[in-house]
Scaffold this active site. Structure first.
Site, PDB file in Angstrom:
ATOM      1  N   HIS A  60      99.110 -23.801  61.009  1.00 26.99           N
ATOM      2  CA  HIS A  60      97.698 -23.486  61.120  1.00 26.99           C
ATOM      3  C   HIS A  60      97.485 -22.117  61.762  1.00 26.99           C
ATOM      4  CE1 HIS A  60      96.123 -27.919  60.876  1.00 26.99           C
ATOM      5  NE2 HIS A  60      96.687 -27.500  59.758  1.00 26.99           N
ATOM      6  N   GLU A  84      95.665 -21.151  64.336  1.00 30.74           N
ATOM      7  CA  GLU A  84      95.744 -21.069  65.795  1.00 30.74           C
ATOM      8  C   GLU A  84      97.199 -21.011  66.271  1.00 30.74           C
ATOM      9  OE1 GLU A  84      92.434 -24.199  64.975  1.00 30.74           O
ATOM     10  OE2 GLU A  84      94.117 -23.278  63.888  1.00 30.74           O
ATOM     11  N   CYS A  94      92.019 -28.642  65.098  1.00 29.39           N
ATOM     12  CA  CYS A  94      92.292 -30.033  64.746  1.00 29.39           C
ATOM     13  C   CYS A  94      92.742 -30.816  65.972  1.00 29.39           C
ATOM     14  CB  CYS A  94      93.328 -30.118  63.632  1.00 29.39           C
ATOM     15  SG  CYS A  94      94.953 -29.453  64.058  1.00 29.39           S
ATOM     16  N   SER A 125      85.982 -11.659  21.095  1.00 23.61           N
ATOM     17  CA  SER A 125      85.378 -11.474  22.419  1.00 23.61           C
ATOM     18  C   SER A 125      86.120 -10.475  23.295  1.00 23.61           C
ATOM     19  CB  SER A 125      85.317 -12.820  23.150  1.00 23.61           C
ATOM     20  OG  SER A 125      86.621 -13.363  23.341  1.00 23.61           O
ATOM     21  N   THR A 155      88.361 -22.924  23.434  1.00 21.43           N
ATOM     22  CA  THR A 155      88.846 -21.638  23.924  1.00 21.43           C
ATOM     23  C   THR A 155      90.361 -21.596  23.927  1.00 21.43           C
ATOM     24  OG1 THR A 155      86.878 -21.290  25.285  1.00 21.43           O
ATOM     25  CG2 THR A 155      88.867 -20.090  25.921  1.00 21.43           C
ATOM     26  N   ASP A 208      91.943 -18.792  21.522  1.00 20.75           N
ATOM     27  CA  ASP A 208      92.388 -17.576  22.210  1.00 20.75           C
ATOM     28  C   ASP A 208      93.774 -17.673  22.838  1.00 20.75           C
ATOM     29  OD1 ASP A 208      89.902 -16.592  21.574  1.00 20.75           O
ATOM     30  OD2 ASP A 208      89.031 -17.003  23.545  1.00 20.75           O
ATOM     31  N   ARG A 228      96.737 -10.828  36.849  1.00 24.47           N
ATOM     32  CA  ARG A 228      97.484  -9.634  36.470  1.00 24.47           C
ATOM     33  C   ARG A 228      97.041  -8.434  37.317  1.00 24.47           C
ATOM     34  NH1 ARG A 228      96.434 -12.310  31.690  1.00 24.47           N
ATOM     35  NH2 ARG A 228      94.784 -10.915  30.965  1.00 24.47           N
TER      36      ARG A 228
END
Length: 324
Positions: free
Chosen positions: A55, A57, A79, A173, A201, A205, A212
């Site tokens: 975490h 902290e 926590c 597109s 899609t 495509d 990238r």
């Protein structure tokens, strides 16, 4: 010694910026930032590591060493529960004994939810709450949505022409928007654990849906497809937008296309944020950005979205909306 409230806001803003480094990399834990300051100088800083541990902290205290007399700024209540993956941060802070802890947001997780603050105060540490709350809430939208609604925070991205089209009539597109807008969209991909497109899609495509951008190639999200057929290898299949609640370790979902998937998520009232990239072009008889969402009365469409940001990206314009 009294500290100007502006100092607290400044240092908390720095902690929130640290947390932004790992947005989309820490689920099911929140992306938290922590900064430790003594006499106006930073002596330690940390952010949640990929996978959720260590975490923020713990990393900040480790970097600082001695934090006695310092002020620790953290974007979420430390926590209070011990995990097999690491100790409770409230206990670590109590043992380190900073003079003061400033917290942006309380933790809604029932295992903490006020217990972390109580432990700090029991150790004699002064606690200030509510500094930078709105910004911290925005930075942890995925975690908070999962806690409150049991599902990921959903961003719908649309790249459209001035007349609301996403493609020519034949489906072409590439490219509606320019380089700067597409780079920004890749940065957004990097901040999500999963990216989703509709089956149409995917078939038309064959999108890579990766990131990238130099230096961020390893931040590509997991891929999902919305539809009733089996998903390709390496993809997750969702039959319905309602299935997103069962996604494992996904607190941020990026819906990128096409019109059917956009309509399905909007009709299901599961979109929390809109990213609309508008190119200065007119297409005319092209394909619409969104399919039918079942709207029967215009009055029902008002008062649902609030614009939070507008920026210019090259020749294109990005408008960001959040659900009211």
């Amino acid at each position: 010694m009294n500290r100007p409230a502006s100092d607290d806001r400044r240092w908390m803003a720095a902690a929130i910026a640290l947390a932004a480094r790992v947005c989309g990399r820490t689920a099911p834990n929140p992306a938290v930032g922590c900064i430790i300051v003594r006499d106006g100088h930073v002596i330690g800083r940390g952010w949640t590591q990929s996978g959720g541990r260590p975490h923020a902290e713990a990393r900040a205290i480790e970097a600082a060493g001695d934090v006695a007399g310092a002020t620790l700024y953290v974007t979420l209540e430390p926590c209070a529960h011990v995990s097999a993956r690491g100790p409770a941060c409230a206990g670590l802070i109590a043992a380190a004994k900073p003079a003061r802890v400033v917290i942006a947001l309380h933790d809604p997780d029932p295992r903490t939810d006020g217990k972390g603050i109580a432990r700090l105060e029991a150790a004699g540490i002064a606690v200030t709450q509510g500094v930078g709350t709105d910004a911290a809430r925005a930075s942890m939208a995925g975690f908070l949505t999962r806690q409150a609604k049991g599902r990921p925070h959903v961003t719908l991205k649309l790249a459209i022409s001035l007349d609301g089209r996403i493609a020519l009539p034949d489906g072409s597109s590439r490219w509606i928007t320019g380089d700067a807008a597409r780079a920004h969209a890749h940065l957004e991909r990097a901040r999500h654990e999963m990216i989703l497109v509709g089956r149409g899609t995917l078939d038309a495509d064959a999108p890579r849906l990766d990131v990238r951008l130099p230096g961020l190639e390893d931040r590509s999200p997991r891929r999902a497809v919305l539809g009733h057929r089996a998903a390709p290898d390496g993809w997750t299949a969702l039959r319905s937008p309602a299935d997103i609640g069962a996604l494992d370790a996904v607190d941020h979902l990026f819906v990128e296309g096409g019109a059917g998937a956009a309509a399905a998520f909007l009709a299901a009232d599961l979109v929390d944020r809109l990213l609309i990239y508008t190119a200065p072009i007119v297409i005319g008889a092209g394909r619409p950005a969104i399919g039918d969402i079942g709207l029967t009365d215009l009055a029902h469409s008002h008062g649902r979205w609030r614009r939070t940001d507008t920026r210019t990206l090259g020749i294109d314009t990005l408008s960001i909306y959040e659900r009211i």
